[in-house]
Design a protein around this motif. Structure first.
Motif, short mmCIF file in Angstrom:
data_model
loop_
_atom_site.label_atom_id
_atom_site.label_comp_id
_atom_site.label_asym_id
_atom_site.label_seq_id
_atom_site.Cartn_x
_atom_site.Cartn_y
_atom_site.Cartn_z
N TYR A 142 -3.89 -5.96 -1.58
CA TYR A 142 -3.10 -4.78 -1.96
C TYR A 142 -2.75 -4.77 -3.44
O TYR A 142 -2.29 -3.74 -3.95
CB TYR A 142 -1.85 -4.68 -1.09
CG TYR A 142 -2.21 -4.47 0.36
CD1 TYR A 142 -2.74 -3.25 0.79
CD2 TYR A 142 -2.08 -5.50 1.29
CE1 TYR A 142 -3.11 -3.07 2.11
CE2 TYR A 142 -2.44 -5.32 2.61
CZ TYR A 142 -2.96 -4.11 3.01
OH TYR A 142 -3.34 -3.92 4.32
N ASP A 186 0.81 -1.23 0.00
CA ASP A 186 0.00 0.00 0.00
C ASP A 186 0.84 1.27 0.00
O ASP A 186 0.32 2.35 0.22
CB ASP A 186 -0.97 0.01 1.18
CG ASP A 186 -0.26 0.06 2.53
OD1 ASP A 186 0.98 -0.06 2.56
OD2 ASP A 186 -0.96 0.21 3.56
N ARG A 204 3.06 0.35 -4.76
CA ARG A 204 1.63 0.19 -4.96
C ARG A 204 1.42 -0.39 -6.36
O ARG A 204 2.15 -0.06 -7.28
CB ARG A 204 0.91 1.54 -4.85
CG ARG A 204 0.62 1.92 -3.43
CD ARG A 204 -0.20 3.15 -3.23
NE ARG A 204 -0.99 3.63 -4.34
CZ ARG A 204 -1.97 4.54 -4.22
NH1 ARG A 204 -2.26 5.02 -3.02
NH2 ARG A 204 -2.63 4.95 -5.27
N TYR A 242 -5.51 -1.75 -5.91
CA TYR A 242 -4.88 -0.72 -6.73
C TYR A 242 -4.80 -1.11 -8.22
O TYR A 242 -4.03 -0.51 -8.97
CB TYR A 242 -3.48 -0.43 -6.20
CG TYR A 242 -3.50 0.16 -4.80
CD1 TYR A 242 -4.02 1.43 -4.57
CD2 TYR A 242 -3.03 -0.57 -3.71
CE1 TYR A 242 -4.05 1.97 -3.29
CE2 TYR A 242 -3.07 -0.03 -2.42
CZ TYR A 242 -3.58 1.23 -2.22
OH TYR A 242 -3.62 1.75 -0.95
#
Length: 238
Positions: free
Chosen positions: A145, A79, A123, A149
């Motif tokens: 994660y 993250d 990310r 994204y």
């Protein structure tokens, strides 16, 4: 590869005659164990592999040195952009700060200092160019994660969600994202759920029935494993 050794993900995609041009796997571990190996070797598709472990990185470079279609990104997907602490327990490499991982739940593993190491992390929206058609994610508990994204909207997404007593710590977040973004369950096995983008193809009645049976099996197995652990704990406490 020998005939008949294709992984289920590959054969299922072939059966649906899907137009797949870019495949991606996050959490490769050993290259010969890759969930998308057939797409790389047989179809020579554009491939992105995301793997932070230095030992796995060296093996991947060696295995795929003659495959210009393969790009390796040597990062953990998390993250933030920076450094992340991982823990390696045999075949399981996981983020040290997760609520729990498969190794901790199924093998009763407790983190040891000598198993910790640090890697660069990114990310996933830094790594995703929005062109991925098929995505496979197995990061021992931190799959959310990657999904969270995603810039791409792949036709197929395979995610490790369960296994023996283990249930992904972000199961609800992942399931909610899939529903919100127009995905549904296609099939599942003892560890993964494979989702498809609605409208990409038709899921047969037989496939739906197989999904129901496997889902019931996975729930039963998890309940049985938990009951066994509880019984063992009570016996040990006597």
């Amino acid at each position: 590869m020998r005939p008949g050794t294709e992984k289920k993900l590959y054969t299922k995609v072939q059966e649906k005659h899907l137009s797949v041009k870019h495949v991606c796997e996050v959490g490769v571990w050993l290259p010969e164990m890759s969930n998308i190996l057939d797409f790389i070797i047989k179809d020579k598709l554009r491939t992105t592999l995301v793997e932070p472990d230095p030992k796995s990185i060296a093996a991947i470079h060696a295995w795929f040195r003659d495959y210009p279609n393969v790009t390796l990104l040597p990062y953990a997907a998390y993250d933030h952009h920076g450094v992340l602490e991982l823990v390696q327990r045999n075949a399981s490499t996981f983020v040290s700060t997760l609520p729990y991982s498969p190794a901790q739940v199924n093998d009763n593993y407790h983190i040891q200092q000598e198993d910790r190491f640090s890697v660069e992390c990114r990310r996933f929206d830094e790594l995703d160019d929005a062109s991925i058609d098929l995505l496979s994610v197995d990061t021992e508990g931190s799959e959310w994660y990657v999904i969270r994204y995603l810039k791409s909207r792949p036709l197929v997404i395979s995610v490790e969600m369960h296994g023996k007593s283990y249930l992904n710590p972000f199961y609800t977040e992942i399931a909610d994202w899939m529903a919100r973004e127009g995905y549904d369950k296609w099939y599942m096995d003892k560890t993964d759920i494979v989702y498809y983008r609605k409208g990409a193809f038709t899921v047969s009645g037989a496939e739906k029935w197989q999904l129901s049976l496997m889902s019931a099996f996975v729930r039963f197995r998890r309940a049985r494993k938990r009951a066994g652990k509880l019984f063992s704990g009570k016996k040990a406490g006597k």
